[in-house]
Design a protein around this motif. Structure first.
Motif, PDB file in Angstrom:
ATOM      1  N   LEU A  25       3.921  -3.983 -64.634  1.00 20.74           N
ATOM      2  CA  LEU A  25       4.893  -4.706 -64.112  1.00 20.74           C
ATOM      3  C   LEU A  25       5.833  -6.465 -64.542  1.00 20.74           C
ATOM      4  CD1 LEU A  25       3.201  -4.829 -60.127  1.00 20.74           C
ATOM      5  CD2 LEU A  25       5.441  -3.416 -61.168  1.00 20.74           C
ATOM      6  N   ARG A  26       4.388  -6.630 -65.429  1.00 23.57           N
ATOM      7  CA  ARG A  26       4.799  -7.875 -65.655  1.00 23.57           C
ATOM      8  C   ARG A  26       5.960  -8.047 -67.208  1.00 23.57           C
ATOM      9  NH1 ARG A  26      -0.371  -8.774 -65.263  1.00 23.57           N
ATOM     10  NH2 ARG A  26      -0.800 -10.932 -63.342  1.00 23.57           N
ATOM     11  N   ARG A  27       4.770  -6.814 -67.732  1.00 21.06           N
ATOM     12  CA  ARG A  27       6.410  -6.347 -68.754  1.00 21.06           C
ATOM     13  C   ARG A  27       8.045  -5.873 -68.130  1.00 21.06           C
ATOM     14  NH1 ARG A  27       5.914  -5.634 -73.940  1.00 21.06           N
ATOM     15  NH2 ARG A  27       7.267  -4.088 -75.223  1.00 21.06           N
ATOM     16  N   ILE A  28       7.878  -5.376 -67.518  1.00 21.17           N
ATOM     17  CA  ILE A  28       9.269  -4.895 -66.870  1.00 21.17           C
ATOM     18  C   ILE A  28      10.232  -6.025 -66.308  1.00 21.17           C
ATOM     19  CG2 ILE A  28       9.076  -2.701 -66.769  1.00 21.17           C
ATOM     20  CD1 ILE A  28       8.863  -2.964 -63.306  1.00 21.17           C
ATOM     21  N   GLY A  29       9.883  -7.266 -66.228  1.00 23.75           N
ATOM     22  CA  GLY A  29      10.410  -8.498 -65.409  1.00 23.75           C
ATOM     23  C   GLY A  29      10.647  -8.197 -64.160  1.00 23.75           C
ATOM     24  N   LEU A  30       9.386  -8.349 -63.584  1.00 21.52           N
ATOM     25  CA  LEU A  30       9.430  -8.894 -62.446  1.00 21.52           C
ATOM     26  C   LEU A  30       8.937 -10.758 -62.052  1.00 21.52           C
ATOM     27  CD1 LEU A  30       7.770  -5.992 -60.435  1.00 21.52           C
ATOM     28  CD2 LEU A  30      10.276  -6.256 -60.396  1.00 21.52           C
ATOM     29  N   ALA A  31       9.313 -10.954 -61.080  1.00 18.63           N
ATOM     30  CA  ALA A  31       9.439 -12.459 -61.198  1.00 18.63           C
ATOM     31  C   ALA A  31       7.954 -13.177 -60.734  1.00 18.63           C
ATOM     32  CB  ALA A  31      10.069 -12.610 -59.824  1.00 18.63           C
ATOM     33  N   PRO A  32       7.288 -13.591 -61.175  1.00 18.15           N
ATOM     34  CA  PRO A  32       5.682 -14.064 -61.483  1.00 18.15           C
ATOM     35  C   PRO A  32       5.805 -13.765 -60.233  1.00 18.15           C
ATOM     36  CG  PRO A  32       7.134 -15.246 -62.842  1.00 18.15           C
ATOM     37  CD  PRO A  32       8.164 -14.179 -62.349  1.00 18.15           C
ATOM     38  N   LEU A  33       6.235 -14.449 -59.264  1.00 17.16           N
ATOM     39  CA  LEU A  33       5.319 -15.184 -58.240  1.00 17.16           C
ATOM     40  C   LEU A  33       5.431 -13.620 -56.847  1.00 17.16           C
ATOM     41  CD1 LEU A  33       7.306 -18.048 -56.375  1.00 17.16           C
ATOM     42  CD2 LEU A  33       4.506 -17.567 -57.576  1.00 17.16           C
ATOM     43  N   LEU A  34       6.671 -12.566 -57.589  1.00 17.33           N
ATOM     44  CA  LEU A  34       6.392 -11.736 -57.145  1.00 17.33           C
ATOM     45  C   LEU A  34       5.341 -10.634 -56.918  1.00 17.33           C
ATOM     46  CD1 LEU A  34       7.839  -9.074 -55.073  1.00 17.33           C
ATOM     47  CD2 LEU A  34       9.083  -8.742 -56.661  1.00 17.33           C
ATOM     48  N   ILE A  35       4.819 -10.812 -58.385  1.00 21.83           N
ATOM     49  CA  ILE A  35       3.843  -9.927 -59.304  1.00 21.83           C
ATOM     50  C   ILE A  35       3.065 -10.358 -58.947  1.00 21.83           C
ATOM     51  CG2 ILE A  35       2.471  -9.513 -61.343  1.00 21.83           C
ATOM     52  CD1 ILE A  35       5.271  -9.717 -62.865  1.00 21.83           C
ATOM     53  N   ASP A  36       2.691 -11.659 -58.095  1.00 19.76           N
ATOM     54  CA  ASP A  36       0.988 -12.384 -57.762  1.00 19.76           C
ATOM     55  C   ASP A  36       1.508 -11.949 -56.629  1.00 19.76           C
ATOM     56  OD1 ASP A  36       0.343 -13.926 -59.885  1.00 19.76           O
ATOM     57  OD2 ASP A  36       1.690 -15.690 -59.163  1.00 19.76           O
ATOM     58  N   GLU A  37       1.862 -11.945 -55.785  1.00 17.07           N
ATOM     59  CA  GLU A  37       1.699 -11.383 -54.355  1.00 17.07           C
ATOM     60  C   GLU A  37       1.473  -9.493 -53.989  1.00 17.07           C
ATOM     61  OE1 GLU A  37       2.552 -12.057 -50.324  1.00 17.07           O
ATOM     62  OE2 GLU A  37       2.534 -13.172 -51.432  1.00 17.07           O
ATOM     63  N   ILE A  38       2.297  -9.509 -55.072  1.00 17.55           N
ATOM     64  CA  ILE A  38       2.267  -7.870 -55.268  1.00 17.55           C
ATOM     65  C   ILE A  38       0.305  -7.297 -55.352  1.00 17.55           C
ATOM     66  CG2 ILE A  38       2.078  -5.166 -56.907  1.00 17.55           C
ATOM     67  CD1 ILE A  38       5.363  -6.286 -56.561  1.00 17.55           C
ATOM     68  N   ALA A  39      -0.523  -8.575 -56.440  1.00 19.11           N
ATOM     69  CA  ALA A  39      -1.649  -8.142 -57.160  1.00 19.11           C
ATOM     70  C   ALA A  39      -2.559  -9.125 -55.893  1.00 19.11           C
ATOM     71  CB  ALA A  39      -1.470  -8.763 -58.463  1.00 19.11           C
ATOM     72  N   GLY A  40      -2.095  -9.527 -54.828  1.00 17.39           N
ATOM     73  CA  GLY A  40      -2.442 -10.636 -54.231  1.00 17.39           C
ATOM     74  C   GLY A  40      -3.008  -9.532 -53.185  1.00 17.39           C
ATOM     75  N   MET A  41      -1.914  -8.235 -53.045  1.00 14.56           N
ATOM     76  CA  MET A  41      -2.064  -7.622 -51.481  1.00 14.56           C
ATOM     77  C   MET A  41      -2.883  -6.288 -51.937  1.00 14.56           C
ATOM     78  SD  MET A  41       1.014  -5.362 -49.726  1.00 14.56           S
ATOM     79  CE  MET A  41       1.346  -4.692 -51.091  1.00 14.56           C
TER      80      MET A  41
END
Length: 134
Positions: A25-41
């Protein structure tokens, strides 16, 4: 066979989440806040799923080896460590949400106890060779 399936689901899921999914997800360029939200969930869902699987594995171990194996056997001790790590994760998540490092620590304890558990023999087959039945 249920022991191995359950173990593969929760240990593999934990490691796949952090070694496979989140870096992609980080590699494909999603927004860092979105990745953090997905990771937390997903972290919370995986820890809850791991807790259910650990309880199931403890029941399988008790059925195969007896109730005392939870304290005397390394597999039982690892399952208890994993269950305590799950409890600690949720206690910190809901009781002290700004302590993210403790959540990560309990997640790592859960993951590494699962890895060590993978190296242990399957209950009921430990120390003996399985005989083929026609």
């Amino acid at each position: 066979m249920l022991w191995q399936l359950t173990q593969m689901l929760w240990v593999g899921g934990l490691w796949l989440l952090h070694i496979g999914l989140l870096p992609v997800l980080r590699r494909i360029g999603l927004a860092p806040l979105l990745i953090d939200e997905i990771a937390g969930m997903l972290d919370a869902l995986m820890v809850a799923f791991a807790a259910v699987c650990v309880v199931f594995q403890a029941l399988v171990l008790v059925q195969a080896e007896g109730l005392g194996c939870l304290w005397r056997d390394i597999r039982g001790q690892l399952l208890l460590v994993a269950l305590n790590a799950c409890a600690m994760y949720f206690a910190v998540r809901f009781g002290w949400p700004e302590a993210v490092r403790w959540q990560v620590f309990s997640f790592l304890v859960l993951g590494f106890s699962g890895l060590v558990l993978v190296l242990q023999p399957v209950p009921g087959l430990s120390g003996r060779v399985r005989e083929a039945h026609p």
